[in-house]
Design an enzyme around this catalytic site. Structure first.
Site, PDB file in Angstrom:
ATOM      1  N   ASP A 133       0.787  -1.228   0.000  1.00 34.97           N
ATOM      2  CA  ASP A 133       0.000   0.000   0.000  1.00 34.97           C
ATOM      3  C   ASP A 133       0.823   1.284   0.000  1.00 34.97           C
ATOM      4  O   ASP A 133       0.327   2.331   0.403  1.00 34.97           O
ATOM      5  CB  ASP A 133      -0.945  -0.005   1.214  1.00 34.97           C
ATOM      6  CG  ASP A 133      -2.092   0.975   1.059  1.00 34.97           C
ATOM      7  OD1 ASP A 133      -2.425   1.328  -0.084  1.00 34.97           O
ATOM      8  OD2 ASP A 133      -2.656   1.403   2.087  1.00 34.97           O
ATOM      9  N   CYS A 187     -20.372 -12.378  -6.390  1.00 35.09           N
ATOM     10  CA  CYS A 187     -21.295 -11.442  -5.738  1.00 35.09           C
ATOM     11  C   CYS A 187     -22.739 -11.673  -6.196  1.00 35.09           C
ATOM     12  O   CYS A 187     -23.679 -11.338  -5.470  1.00 35.09           O
ATOM     13  CB  CYS A 187     -20.891  -9.996  -6.040  1.00 35.09           C
ATOM     14  SG  CYS A 187     -19.472  -9.414  -5.091  1.00 35.09           S
ATOM     15  N   CYS A 193     -24.060  -3.969  -0.180  1.00 33.27           N
ATOM     16  CA  CYS A 193     -23.033  -2.959   0.100  1.00 33.27           C
ATOM     17  C   CYS A 193     -23.384  -1.621  -0.537  1.00 33.27           C
ATOM     18  O   CYS A 193     -23.198  -0.558   0.076  1.00 33.27           O
ATOM     19  CB  CYS A 193     -21.664  -3.448  -0.361  1.00 33.27           C
ATOM     20  SG  CYS A 193     -21.552  -3.882  -2.107  1.00 33.27           S
ATOM     21  N   CYS A 197     -24.007   1.847   1.896  1.00 37.27           N
ATOM     22  CA  CYS A 197     -23.006   2.917   1.913  1.00 37.27           C
ATOM     23  C   CYS A 197     -23.651   4.239   2.333  1.00 37.27           C
ATOM     24  O   CYS A 197     -24.544   4.746   1.643  1.00 37.27           O
ATOM     25  CB  CYS A 197     -22.376   3.053   0.530  1.00 37.27           C
ATOM     26  SG  CYS A 197     -21.141   4.371   0.430  1.00 37.27           S
ATOM     27  N   CYS A 240     -14.892   3.959   7.836  1.00 33.60           N
ATOM     28  CA  CYS A 240     -16.247   3.410   7.782  1.00 33.60           C
ATOM     29  C   CYS A 240     -16.170   1.953   7.345  1.00 33.60           C
ATOM     30  O   CYS A 240     -15.414   1.619   6.431  1.00 33.60           O
ATOM     31  CB  CYS A 240     -17.074   4.226   6.786  1.00 33.60           C
ATOM     32  SG  CYS A 240     -18.759   3.606   6.524  1.00 33.60           S
ATOM     33  N   CYS A 243     -19.943  -1.166   4.378  1.00 35.68           N
ATOM     34  CA  CYS A 243     -20.040  -2.097   3.241  1.00 35.68           C
ATOM     35  C   CYS A 243     -19.511  -3.475   3.601  1.00 35.68           C
ATOM     36  O   CYS A 243     -19.898  -4.481   2.988  1.00 35.68           O
ATOM     37  CB  CYS A 243     -19.311  -1.533   2.023  1.00 35.68           C
ATOM     38  SG  CYS A 243     -17.529  -1.379   2.211  1.00 35.68           S
ATOM     39  N   CYS A 247     -21.823  -7.293   4.099  1.00 33.85           N
ATOM     40  CA  CYS A 247     -21.440  -8.267   3.073  1.00 33.85           C
ATOM     41  C   CYS A 247     -21.663  -9.700   3.568  1.00 33.85           C
ATOM     42  O   CYS A 247     -21.096 -10.096   4.595  1.00 33.85           O
ATOM     43  CB  CYS A 247     -19.980  -8.088   2.677  1.00 33.85           C
ATOM     44  SG  CYS A 247     -19.415  -9.277   1.438  1.00 33.85           S
TER      45      CYS A 247
END
Length: 325
Positions: A133, A187, A193, A197, A240, A243, A247
C-alpha cells in the site's frame, strides 16, 4: 532458469512459508501488463480520486510491474486477516476495524521481507521487493490474478473462505514460478453494500466515488467537512466499515489472533468525553504505531468536532463555530 520441477518445489515452499509467517492465504501470478488499466484511467478521468493526486502518478509503472521493479517475473500476493475479535462498543465513537492495531504497512512489509529472506536461504539467486500500500501497485488486481478472491461490488477483494477484512501485500520476484488462476466473481445479484453505503459512494460496475466516501472524507480529506458529511457520520470518527458489515461473505470471517493487530485496552476504554477532550499527547500515546496517524491529530479532532456540531442545537454551539454550519 528453474526447471519445471524446481518451480513447483519453490512455489510450494513460498506458500507454506507465507502461511507459517501468519498470512491467511498466498497466491502467485505472472508479472505482465495489467489488462484492465484503462478502467482505472477512466475512473481517474471522472474525478473519482477526489484530492488523492498520488493516484495519478507513475501510471506506466502501475500498469506494468516490470517497469516498477526491473526483472520482475512473478508477483506473490498475500493477505493478512484483521477481522476484529473485540470491537469498540457501539454507543462510543467508532474507528475503522483496520486501524484497531498497529500500522499494517509495517507488519505486512516486515513479514514479506522475512518471507524473501527464507526463500533466499535455499535460493540466494532469487531477488525481490516487498510492497504494502505504499507503491504504484494494483494490489487487488494482483490478488485476483493470483487466485485469492474476486473484487466485489464494494470494490474490496473478497475471499470465499473469509470475506473482505484483509490487508494486501506483494512480493515481486525475479524468477518464474507456478501460477494460480483467477477466481470467478461470486457477488451475484447482491447489492447490500451499495445500499448500505452512507454517502452513496458505491456505484454499479464496481466503482467508488471517493468524494462521497466516509473513509476518504474522514481520513484523506483536508480542510473542514461538508455539513452533509457530518450528518452521515453518525458516530464514526475515522473511516467506515458499513459495506463490510453487510457483506454476506464476511459471515465466514474468523477473528484475527495476531497480537499486533489487537486494539489496546486504552483504545477500547475510550468514552465520548475522552475523545471530545482529546489532547495531542493522548493522541500520540493512543496511535504511536497506528495507521490512524494518516488523519493526523488535527484531522481526528476535526471529525470529532463535526459530530459534536450535529448533535448540538445551534444556540448551544460556541459562537466561533456557528459560522461553519
Amino acid at each position: 532458469m528453474l526447471s519445471n520441477s524446481s518451480k513447483e518445489i519453490l512455489t510450494r515452499k513460498i506458500k507454506a512459508e507465507a502461511l507459517r509467517l501468519g498470512f491467511s492465504a498466498c497466491g502467485i501470478a505472472s508479472a505482465q501488463e495489467v489488462e484492465q488499466a484503462h478502467y482505472f484511467r477512466e475512473w481517474l478521468g471522472q474525478g473519482n480520486q477526489a484530492e488523492m493526486a498520488y493516484l495519478t502518478h507513475h501510471m506506466e509503472k502501475r500498469s506494468d510491474p516490470r517497469l516498477l521493479v526491473e526483472g520482475t517475473r512473478s508477483i506473490v500476493s498475500v493477505v493478512l486477516n484483521y477481522y476484529p475479535r473485540q470491537t469498540i462498543p457501539d454507543e462510543e465513537y467508532q474507528i475503522a476495524w483496520y486501524a484497531y492495531g498497529q500500522d499494517y504497512h509495517d507488519i505486512v512489509r516486515g513479514k514479506l521481507t522475512e518471507l524473501l529472506h527464507r526463500i533466499q536461504t535455499e535460493h540466494p539467486e532469487v531477488q525481490g521487493r516487498a510492497f504494502c500500500d505504499t507503491a504504484p501497485v494494483f494490489e487487488r488486481y494482483w490478488a485476483w490474478k493470483a487466485g485469492l478472491g474476486w473484487i466485489g461490488k464494494n470494490t474490496l477483494l473478497i475471499l470465499p473462505e473469509g470475506g473482505s477484512c484483509f490487508f494486501l501485500g506483494e512480493l515481486f520476484l525475479n524468477t518464474e514460478l507456478v501460477y494460480d488462476q483467477p477466481r470467478k466473481d461470486r457477488c451475484g445479484s447482491c447489492e447490500k453494500c451499495l445500499k448500505a453505503c452512507p454517502g452513496g459512494a458505491l456505484k454499479s460496475g464496481r466503482k467508488l466515488d471517493a468524494r462521497k466516501c466516509l473513509s476518504y472524507l474522514t481520513i484523506e480529506h483536508r480542510g473542514e467537512l461538508p455539513e452533509e458529511t457530518s450528518l452521515l457520520m453518525e458516530n464514526r470518527i475515522y473511516g467506515c466499515d458499513e459495506c463490510q458489515k453487510v457483506c454476506p461473505w464476511n459471515r465466514f470471517a474468523s477473528p484475527c489472533v495476531l497480537p499486533e493487530l489487537q486494539p489496546s485496552s486504552d483504545l477500547l476504554h475510550m468514552k465520548k468525553p475522552d475523545w471530545e477532550s482529546l489532547s495531542e499527547e493522548k493522541y500520540r500515546s493512543l496511535f504511536r504505531k497506528s495507521a490512524v496517524k494518516r488523519a493526523k491529530y488535527i484531522g481526528l479532532v476535526r471529525n470529532i468536532r463535526s459530530l459534536q456540531r450535529t448533535s448540538l442545537p445551534i444556540n448551544k454551539l460556541p459562537l466561533e463555530d456557528r459560522s461553519l454550519l
